[in-house]
Scaffold this active site. Structure first.
Site, mmCIF file in Angstrom:
data_model
loop_
_atom_site.group_PDB
_atom_site.id
_atom_site.type_symbol
_atom_site.label_atom_id
_atom_site.label_comp_id
_atom_site.label_asym_id
_atom_site.label_seq_id
_atom_site.Cartn_x
_atom_site.Cartn_y
_atom_site.Cartn_z
ATOM 1 N N ARG A 103 23.966 59.748 -26.447
ATOM 2 C CA ARG A 103 22.673 60.112 -25.875
ATOM 3 C C ARG A 103 22.469 59.356 -24.566
ATOM 4 O O ARG A 103 22.989 58.254 -24.393
ATOM 5 C CB ARG A 103 21.540 59.741 -26.829
ATOM 6 C CG ARG A 103 21.564 60.473 -28.153
ATOM 7 C CD ARG A 103 20.474 59.923 -29.084
ATOM 8 N NE ARG A 103 20.484 60.607 -30.368
ATOM 9 C CZ ARG A 103 21.114 60.164 -31.450
ATOM 10 N NH1 ARG A 103 21.778 59.018 -31.406
ATOM 11 N NH2 ARG A 103 21.083 60.850 -32.569
ATOM 12 N N LYS A 151 19.370 55.942 -32.552
ATOM 13 C CA LYS A 151 17.991 56.061 -33.006
ATOM 14 C C LYS A 151 17.792 55.187 -34.243
ATOM 15 O O LYS A 151 18.668 55.122 -35.108
ATOM 16 C CB LYS A 151 17.665 57.517 -33.347
ATOM 17 C CG LYS A 151 17.543 58.401 -32.130
ATOM 18 C CD LYS A 151 17.131 59.801 -32.529
ATOM 19 C CE LYS A 151 16.911 60.662 -31.310
ATOM 20 N NZ LYS A 151 16.540 62.025 -31.664
ATOM 21 N N HIS A 176 21.628 66.068 -22.268
ATOM 22 C CA HIS A 176 21.882 66.477 -23.654
ATOM 23 C C HIS A 176 22.921 67.597 -23.739
ATOM 24 O O HIS A 176 23.594 67.746 -24.762
ATOM 25 C CB HIS A 176 20.571 66.893 -24.331
ATOM 26 C CG HIS A 176 20.598 66.735 -25.807
ATOM 27 N ND1 HIS A 176 20.528 65.505 -26.424
ATOM 28 C CD2 HIS A 176 20.726 67.644 -26.796
ATOM 29 C CE1 HIS A 176 20.594 65.669 -27.737
ATOM 30 N NE2 HIS A 176 20.719 66.950 -27.988
ATOM 31 N N ARG A 185 26.247 66.271 -24.540
ATOM 32 C CA ARG A 185 26.357 65.977 -25.977
ATOM 33 C C ARG A 185 26.714 67.246 -26.747
ATOM 34 O O ARG A 185 27.595 67.236 -27.603
ATOM 35 C CB ARG A 185 25.021 65.397 -26.436
ATOM 36 C CG ARG A 185 24.989 64.804 -27.800
ATOM 37 C CD ARG A 185 23.689 64.011 -27.958
ATOM 38 N NE ARG A 185 23.357 63.739 -29.331
ATOM 39 C CZ ARG A 185 23.873 62.764 -30.038
ATOM 40 N NH1 ARG A 185 24.767 61.957 -29.515
ATOM 41 N NH2 ARG A 185 23.510 62.588 -31.287
ATOM 42 N N HIS A 194 24.149 61.207 -36.170
ATOM 43 C CA HIS A 194 23.146 61.999 -36.872
ATOM 44 C C HIS A 194 22.946 61.445 -38.280
ATOM 45 O O HIS A 194 23.924 61.161 -38.981
ATOM 46 C CB HIS A 194 23.569 63.464 -36.971
ATOM 47 C CG HIS A 194 23.526 64.189 -35.675
ATOM 48 N ND1 HIS A 194 24.260 65.320 -35.440
ATOM 49 C CD2 HIS A 194 22.825 63.958 -34.530
ATOM 50 C CE1 HIS A 194 24.013 65.763 -34.221
ATOM 51 N NE2 HIS A 194 23.153 64.947 -33.644
ATOM 52 N N TYR A 251 25.409 72.722 -34.402
ATOM 53 C CA TYR A 251 26.513 72.983 -33.482
ATOM 54 C C TYR A 251 27.451 74.071 -34.006
ATOM 55 O O TYR A 251 28.107 74.746 -33.237
ATOM 56 C CB TYR A 251 27.290 71.702 -33.207
ATOM 57 C CG TYR A 251 26.455 70.670 -32.497
ATOM 58 C CD1 TYR A 251 26.139 70.816 -31.151
ATOM 59 C CD2 TYR A 251 25.964 69.563 -33.170
ATOM 60 C CE1 TYR A 251 25.351 69.883 -30.499
ATOM 61 C CE2 TYR A 251 25.182 68.618 -32.525
ATOM 62 C CZ TYR A 251 24.878 68.790 -31.200
ATOM 63 O OH TYR A 251 24.099 67.869 -30.547
#
Length: 173
Positions: free
Chosen positions: A40, A64, A133, A136, A159, A168
């Site tokens: 990210r 995150k 993004h 990514r 994730h 995806y």
């Protein structure tokens, strides 16, 4: 991506001053790392010098929720660019502690990376709004297209849920 990278390398070759060469080298390192790791933009901008280990070719990423993951950089060209960048910006990196810095040693911001992408997108004649993004997504999609296991991709992207990574799969189909 290919056109954007080609333009970056052309700008580096055509740089007239040491300052232009230095900032273009940094910009290449940023774009190459975004594309080759799928990190990210916030993870890239918060990378500390000690998080980038060019001896064992890894990045320590704090994602995150401050979740930690280690990513292996396998592309030799990207490793060479990162080494060149680190050598060129050594004093600024040492001064501020962040890996990606501007010429005055301040950490790159999300906004400065977005401006950088807009600049090279325009120079490349790409008539599309490219976001960080998208690198990514491109990274994850290219892994899926080469039959990399989705759980491995989930881990690389940081994730928390496989459901997020499965988005995806819809892109590739």
């Amino acid at each position: 991506i290919e056109q954007l990278l080609k333009t970056l390398y052309q700008q580096y070759a055509l740089a007239q001053t040491a300052h232009q060469k230095q900032t273009t080298l940094r910009d290449i390192a940023v774009i190459e790392l975004l594309f080759s790791t799928g990190i990210r933009i916030s993870e890239l901008c918060s990378l500390k010098a000690m998080d980038v280990n060019l001896l064992d070719n890894t990045l320590l990423i704090f994602g995150k929720g401050r979740k930690e993951r280690r990513i292996q950089i396998c592309n030799e060209d990207v490793l060479n660019i990162l080494s060149d960048y680190k050598e060129c910006f050594r004093s600024q990196i040492d001064q501020g502690g962040h890996f990606f810095v501007n010429v005055s040693g301040q950490p790159l911001s999300d906004q400065s990376v977005r401006r950088m992408i807009r600049k090279y997108t325009a120079l490349a004649g790409i008539d599309m709004h490219i976001t960080p993004h998208m690198f990514r997504h491109t990274f994850a999609t290219s892994l899926l297209e080469t039959d990399v296991d989705i759980r491995y991709i989930q881990e690389m992207l940081g994730h928390s849920s496989i459901n997020i990574t499965e988005i995806y799969t819809h892109v590739t189909t």
